[in-house]
Design an enzyme around this catalytic site. Sequence first.
Site, PDB file in Angstrom:
ATOM      1  N   CYS A 162       0.800  -1.229   0.000  1.00  0.00           N
ATOM      2  CA  CYS A 162       0.000   0.000   0.000  1.00  0.00           C
ATOM      3  C   CYS A 162       0.833   1.279   0.000  1.00  0.00           C
ATOM      4  O   CYS A 162       0.276   2.369  -0.105  1.00  0.00           O
ATOM      5  CB  CYS A 162      -0.932   0.007   1.209  1.00  0.00           C
ATOM      6  SG  CYS A 162      -1.811  -1.547   1.443  1.00  0.00           S
ATOM      7  N   HIS A 294      -3.397   7.860   5.640  1.00  0.00           N
ATOM      8  CA  HIS A 294      -3.525   6.533   5.039  1.00  0.00           C
ATOM      9  C   HIS A 294      -4.951   6.035   5.281  1.00  0.00           C
ATOM     10  O   HIS A 294      -5.579   5.507   4.374  1.00  0.00           O
ATOM     11  CB  HIS A 294      -2.482   5.588   5.614  1.00  0.00           C
ATOM     12  CG  HIS A 294      -2.379   4.295   4.876  1.00  0.00           C
ATOM     13  ND1 HIS A 294      -2.065   4.235   3.535  1.00  0.00           N
ATOM     14  CD2 HIS A 294      -2.556   3.012   5.269  1.00  0.00           C
ATOM     15  CE1 HIS A 294      -2.050   2.970   3.139  1.00  0.00           C
ATOM     16  NE2 HIS A 294      -2.351   2.208   4.173  1.00  0.00           N
ATOM     17  N   GLU A 305      -2.174   5.233  13.238  1.00  0.00           N
ATOM     18  CA  GLU A 305      -1.842   6.459  12.520  1.00  0.00           C
ATOM     19  C   GLU A 305      -2.132   7.691  13.360  1.00  0.00           C
ATOM     20  O   GLU A 305      -1.321   8.628  13.408  1.00  0.00           O
ATOM     21  CB  GLU A 305      -2.613   6.527  11.194  1.00  0.00           C
ATOM     22  CG  GLU A 305      -2.252   7.729  10.355  1.00  0.00           C
ATOM     23  CD  GLU A 305      -2.771   7.657   8.928  1.00  0.00           C
ATOM     24  OE1 GLU A 305      -2.304   8.452   8.087  1.00  0.00           O
ATOM     25  OE2 GLU A 305      -3.647   6.804   8.652  1.00  0.00           O
ATOM     26  N   LYS A 326     -10.000   7.593   0.987  1.00  0.00           N
ATOM     27  CA  LYS A 326     -10.361   6.189   0.728  1.00  0.00           C
ATOM     28  C   LYS A 326     -11.847   5.954   0.968  1.00  0.00           C
ATOM     29  O   LYS A 326     -12.433   5.025   0.413  1.00  0.00           O
ATOM     30  CB  LYS A 326      -9.534   5.251   1.607  1.00  0.00           C
ATOM     31  CG  LYS A 326      -8.074   5.107   1.199  1.00  0.00           C
ATOM     32  CD  LYS A 326      -7.358   4.121   2.100  1.00  0.00           C
ATOM     33  CE  LYS A 326      -5.911   3.900   1.670  1.00  0.00           C
ATOM     34  NZ  LYS A 326      -5.045   5.068   1.933  1.00  0.00           N
ATOM     35  N   HIS A 331      -9.640   1.773  -1.384  1.00  0.00           N
ATOM     36  CA  HIS A 331      -8.198   1.584  -1.191  1.00  0.00           C
ATOM     37  C   HIS A 331      -7.612   0.975  -2.458  1.00  0.00           C
ATOM     38  O   HIS A 331      -7.844  -0.192  -2.755  1.00  0.00           O
ATOM     39  CB  HIS A 331      -7.974   0.663   0.003  1.00  0.00           C
ATOM     40  CG  HIS A 331      -6.564   0.588   0.479  1.00  0.00           C
ATOM     41  ND1 HIS A 331      -5.478   0.927  -0.314  1.00  0.00           N
ATOM     42  CD2 HIS A 331      -6.042   0.205   1.681  1.00  0.00           C
ATOM     43  CE1 HIS A 331      -4.365   0.764   0.381  1.00  0.00           C
ATOM     44  NE2 HIS A 331      -4.674   0.320   1.585  1.00  0.00           N
ATOM     45  N   PHE A 390       1.410  -2.995   4.523  1.00  0.00           N
ATOM     46  CA  PHE A 390       1.727  -4.319   5.031  1.00  0.00           C
ATOM     47  C   PHE A 390       3.221  -4.577   4.822  1.00  0.00           C
ATOM     48  O   PHE A 390       3.806  -4.174   3.816  1.00  0.00           O
ATOM     49  CB  PHE A 390       0.929  -5.386   4.280  1.00  0.00           C
ATOM     50  CG  PHE A 390      -0.478  -5.576   4.785  1.00  0.00           C
ATOM     51  CD1 PHE A 390      -0.924  -4.975   5.948  1.00  0.00           C
ATOM     52  CD2 PHE A 390      -1.362  -6.389   4.095  1.00  0.00           C
ATOM     53  CE1 PHE A 390      -2.211  -5.162   6.409  1.00  0.00           C
ATOM     54  CE2 PHE A 390      -2.654  -6.583   4.540  1.00  0.00           C
ATOM     55  CZ  PHE A 390      -3.088  -5.974   5.701  1.00  0.00           C
TER      56      PHE A 390
END
Length: 402
Positions: A162, A294, A305, A326, A331, A390
């Site tokens: 991502c 994010h 975050e 998003k 996403h 990830f």
Amino acid sequence: MRRVVITGAGTVNALAHDVKGTFEAFREGRCGIGPLDIRDRDRLSIQIGGQVHGWDPETHFNRQQLVLFDKFTQFTLIAARQAIAQSGLNFDGHLGYEAGVVLGTAAGGVNTWDENYRSVYEEGKNRVHPFVVPKLMNNAAASHLSMEFNLKGPSFTVATACASSNHAMGLAFQMVRSGASRAMLTGGSESMLCFGGIKAWEGLRVMSKDACRPFSLNRNGMVQGEGAAIFVFEDYAHAKKRGAEILAEVIGFAMTSDAADIVMPSKQGAARAIAGALRDAQVNPEKVCYINAHGTGTAANDKTECAAVADVFGQHADRLMISSTKSMHGHLIGGTGAVELLACIMALKDGVIAPTIGYEEPDPECALNVVPNVAREAKVKVALSNAFAFGGLNAVLVLKRA
């Protein structure tokens, strides 16, 4: 060290097939997430996504090209054509030797993988098309951009889940800033919205069945999207000399690794990336007005975050505006940071903060100044774009108003 500016932008995503339409959707807080229109949808537990509707590749490409172009490459080429047209650059001469392309994608030609697995395993065929490998490889889009626009400088693809787009754009920024390139095409693309792509994500059990609600107490997971966004990063002196319109200036970048867990994010890793980007930009935290988060809509990401932002910005964190687009376009995995950079450009250039839609209930563990549901007008001088992937890979960009 040269200054780096953005002189062109293009996109195809679930909200619109261009930047103008995407900005309008951001301003209106429009949702591009809805029921999927794909093969075998009834076999999926997750049946929603930020799908690009109305996409007709035959209006853009001929039959010979489509043999080579997976959907993620198609999105990339159209977004790049828009970006280069806006920039006014022509790479046919010497500039082509001083320009390149760095793109982000997590998985490349997933639709091609899916179609050919079906062909071999389900239909029992023993042969696939000879161009399957060049169609599905992660660097296909970058290579086709270099060929279409005569980009003969550094050209490659970054795959960091991502964070792929932010890593790609950060590397492109560093190349122009160092003088290694005069101009770079950069951004990212992803198209995983096929049966196999969604089924794989279902296995993680982090997906929402109804909506993406980042930072809202009643959030229940992320929603996949697809599309691309491409930008022209250019040496400031070169852009100024030719009278180009400057959309924003890129002033800082940092990347870190959590070195901790393959799926669970780390507050420390995220905070180090944010702080590092500010140091690289030589910007004090209180100068930052907006963060495009994010913000995936999962409890693990949102809480981590917010904690990282609070750590870096201290008392100023309450005054920062933060949002996750998003919630509107889904996403885009490897392409997500690129589409989200558009929200930063809109904030800096037009003074409009794209909202986090679907925000219904404040989360005490995400007690930041989230811009909920409705766009907000604000004078923004400096903005951040966060990407935390990830594998514990983090990439943060800093931009300022031109």
